[in-house]
Write an enzyme that holds these catalytic residues in place. Sequence first.
Site, PDB file in Angstrom:
ATOM      1  N   CYS A 195      -0.332   4.142   2.385  1.00  0.00           N
ATOM      2  CA  CYS A 195      -0.672   4.278   3.776  1.00  0.00           C
ATOM      3  C   CYS A 195       1.083   4.104   4.304  1.00  0.00           C
ATOM      4  O   CYS A 195       1.347   5.178   4.477  1.00  0.00           O
ATOM      5  CB  CYS A 195      -0.246   2.550   3.844  1.00  0.00           C
ATOM      6  N   ASP A 196       2.039   4.049   3.402  1.00  0.00           N
ATOM      7  CA  ASP A 196       3.723   3.959   3.900  1.00  0.00           C
ATOM      8  C   ASP A 196       4.921   4.521   2.950  1.00  0.00           C
ATOM      9  O   ASP A 196       5.870   4.297   3.340  1.00  0.00           O
ATOM     10  CB  ASP A 196       4.478   2.386   3.496  1.00  0.00           C
ATOM     11  N   CYS A 232       0.678  -1.232   0.079  1.00  0.00           N
ATOM     12  CA  CYS A 232      -0.027  -0.118  -0.575  1.00  0.00           C
ATOM     13  C   CYS A 232       0.881   0.978   0.217  1.00  0.00           C
ATOM     14  O   CYS A 232       1.616   1.742   1.182  1.00  0.00           O
ATOM     15  CB  CYS A 232      -0.822  -0.324   1.301  1.00  0.00           C
TER      16      CYS A 232
END
Length: 327
Positions: A139-140, A136
Site C-alpha cells: 500500500c505505502d 503494508c
Amino acid sequence: MSDNDVRAMIIIGGGPAGYTAALYAARANLQPLVIEGFQWGGQLMITSDVENYPGYPDGILGPQMMQEFRRQAERFGAEFVTDDVTRVDLSEQPFHVYVGDEDYLAASVIVATGASARQLGLESEVSFQGRGVTYCAVCDAAFYGDKQVIVVGGGDSAMEEAIFLTKFASKVTIVHRRDEFRASQIMLDRAKAHEKIEFVTNAVVDEVLGDGVMKAVRLRGVDDDSTWELPADGLFVAIGHDPNTSLFVDQLDHDDAGYLVTTPGSTATNVEGVFAVGDVVDHTYRQAVTAAGSGCMGALDAERYLAAREGHAGTALTAPRPEAAEV
Ligand code: NAP
C-alpha cells in the site's frame, strides 16, 4: 429478499476463504449473503504479486485476484454487504448476524474473518500511523521513493516486505529482536543478498521519533538495554498476525491464540450449523490457496448440513449449472 427473511447461508468475511465459500454456495443455489467487511479482500489487499497461486503462471496482484474471486461468486448469485459485522448471536436457530442495527438471519453461518497484522504496542507507533508507521508495504512503499525505511520482524512477511520496499527506498533496515529468523531460508537469503538491505539483530523498536512526521526510531538492544537512534522516514511493522475472532470468542471454541477450533477433517465448529474457514482457523499454512480450499470445504459442509436439516437439494455443488461450463 427482505432482511427479515431467514437466509440459507451468511458468510462473514471477504477474503479468499469467504469468496470461495460464496462461489460454491452460490453455485448450489443457496444465494449466500457475504458480509465482506468494510475493507473487503482480506490480507491479499496488502500483498504484492501473488506468484504461488496455481493458474496464474505470470503472477497476479493480490487486490486484482480478490476482485476476480468476488466477481466469480457474484456471477452465480452471491450477494454482498460491504460493511463490518458488529455482533452475532449463535445461541439458537436462526442465527443472528448484526451490522449495526441491521439484523440478518441465517440457517447456517460460515466464519471467514481471517487474521490481522500485529502492532508493536507503542503509543508513538499509533500516533505516527499514516505519517511514517505502516503495516503494508504494497500500500505505502511508493511513498518512500529514495527514502530510508525500517522493517520490523524476522519472519517471511518481514523479508517479503523488505525486498518489495527495495523497489522504492534507498535503504531498508530489517530490525529483529533475535539473531535467528523464522523466515524460510530462501527468503532470508534473498534479503541478505540484497545490496539495499541491512540487518540489525537483537534489537527492538522502543520509540518512533519525529515532529509531525516520522524522522527516526529509537532502538533498544535486547542484551544490554542500550539505546540508539536510527534515522528513517518509514517504519513497516511485519511481526505476524492475530485471528479476527473477537465477535466469536464467547460463542465458539477457540485455542489460546484465539484461532477458532473446528472438528478435525471438517470445518464444523462446536455450534451446529456454524462453520469456520481460512486463516481464522489456520495458523499453520496461511496461504491464499489453502484459505480458498478451506472456503470450499466450508460451503460443502454447510450445504450438506442444510440439506440434511431442511431438505435443500444436495447435488448442485457437483452438478454444474449450464453457465458454469463457460468457466
Ligand atoms: P511470523 O512467522 O510469526 O514472524 C513474526 C516475526 O515477528 C518473528 O520473527 C517474531 O520474532 C517477530 N515479532 C513478533 N512480535 C514481535 C514484537 N512485538 N516485536 C518485535 N518482533 C516481533 O509471521 P509472518 O512473518 O507474518 O509469517 C506468518 C506465516 O505466513 C508464516 O508461516 C510465513 O511462512 C507465511 N508467509 C509466507 C510468505 C511467502 O511464502 N511468500 C510471505 C509472508 C508470510 P520471534 O521470531 O523472536 O518470535
